[in-house]
Design a protein around this motif. Sequence first.
Motif, PDB file in Angstrom:
ATOM      1  N   PRO A 159      60.133  41.736  83.870  1.00 33.63           N
ATOM      2  CA  PRO A 159      61.077  42.053  82.787  1.00 33.63           C
ATOM      3  C   PRO A 159      60.372  42.423  81.479  1.00 33.63           C
ATOM      4  O   PRO A 159      60.887  43.210  80.697  1.00 33.63           O
ATOM      5  N   VAL A 204      59.715  46.037  81.631  1.00 33.14           N
ATOM      6  CA  VAL A 204      60.935  46.817  81.414  1.00 33.14           C
ATOM      7  C   VAL A 204      61.131  47.050  79.923  1.00 33.14           C
ATOM      8  O   VAL A 204      61.478  48.165  79.497  1.00 33.14           O
ATOM      9  N   ASN A 261      59.266  50.101  85.004  1.00 34.93           N
ATOM     10  CA  ASN A 261      59.948  49.337  86.058  1.00 34.93           C
ATOM     11  C   ASN A 261      61.432  49.082  85.797  1.00 34.93           C
ATOM     12  O   ASN A 261      61.989  48.133  86.342  1.00 34.93           O
ATOM     13  N   SER A 262      62.079  49.937  85.026  1.00 40.67           N
ATOM     14  CA  SER A 262      63.495  49.701  84.717  1.00 40.67           C
ATOM     15  C   SER A 262      64.371  49.741  85.960  1.00 40.67           C
ATOM     16  O   SER A 262      65.408  49.078  86.006  1.00 40.67           O
ATOM     17  N   GLU A 271      64.960  46.204  87.413  1.00 41.95           N
ATOM     18  CA  GLU A 271      65.528  45.159  86.555  1.00 41.95           C
ATOM     19  C   GLU A 271      66.598  44.327  87.261  1.00 41.95           C
ATOM     20  O   GLU A 271      66.560  43.091  87.230  1.00 41.95           O
ATOM     21  N   ASP A 272      67.554  44.968  87.900  1.00 42.03           N
ATOM     22  CA  ASP A 272      68.632  44.216  88.566  1.00 42.03           C
ATOM     23  C   ASP A 272      68.105  43.396  89.742  1.00 42.03           C
ATOM     24  O   ASP A 272      68.529  42.263  89.956  1.00 42.03           O
ATOM     25  N   ARG A 326      66.311  40.371  88.452  1.00 42.66           N
ATOM     26  CA  ARG A 326      67.313  39.407  87.981  1.00 42.66           C
ATOM     27  C   ARG A 326      67.899  38.640  89.172  1.00 42.66           C
ATOM     28  O   ARG A 326      68.049  37.412  89.126  1.00 42.66           O
TER      29      ARG A 326
END
Length: 127
Positions: free
Chosen positions: A102, A105, A110-111, A114-115, A118
């Motif tokens: 994160p 990000v 590495n966006s 992200e999910d 998470r």
Amino acid sequence: MRVAVRQQYMDPAIPEFVGITAPVVTCWTAAHADLHWAHVTAPLRILDWEGGGQAPEGFDAATRYAYTLLQPDTAARVRDAFPLLGGPAALAAEATVCAQLPQTVVRGDNSTLEDQIRAWSAELRRR
């Protein structure tokens, strides 16, 4: 030996980004510490060891797993190849990777993960 990951980093980062107390590392091992797909060739060669050093056991496997999360079949194969993942011995490594990504990000990298990171962090909180 060079140190790639420090407990002093893990102690504040894991609670902040993963939401659990940083696990105490019981086994430190040598690690590449940046083992994503661009650093592995066929035939098998591992490139770019500049960041290598001591890290929690399972750190390279956890990093490799993180970079497969967008391909569920590949992620499952990585989990099968590294049975340490998902168990108590790799919790520190997995939580550290979930804390590190994160932060990348925020820097614009590495966006797309992200999910998935998470969701992985939520899985770690349930352990």
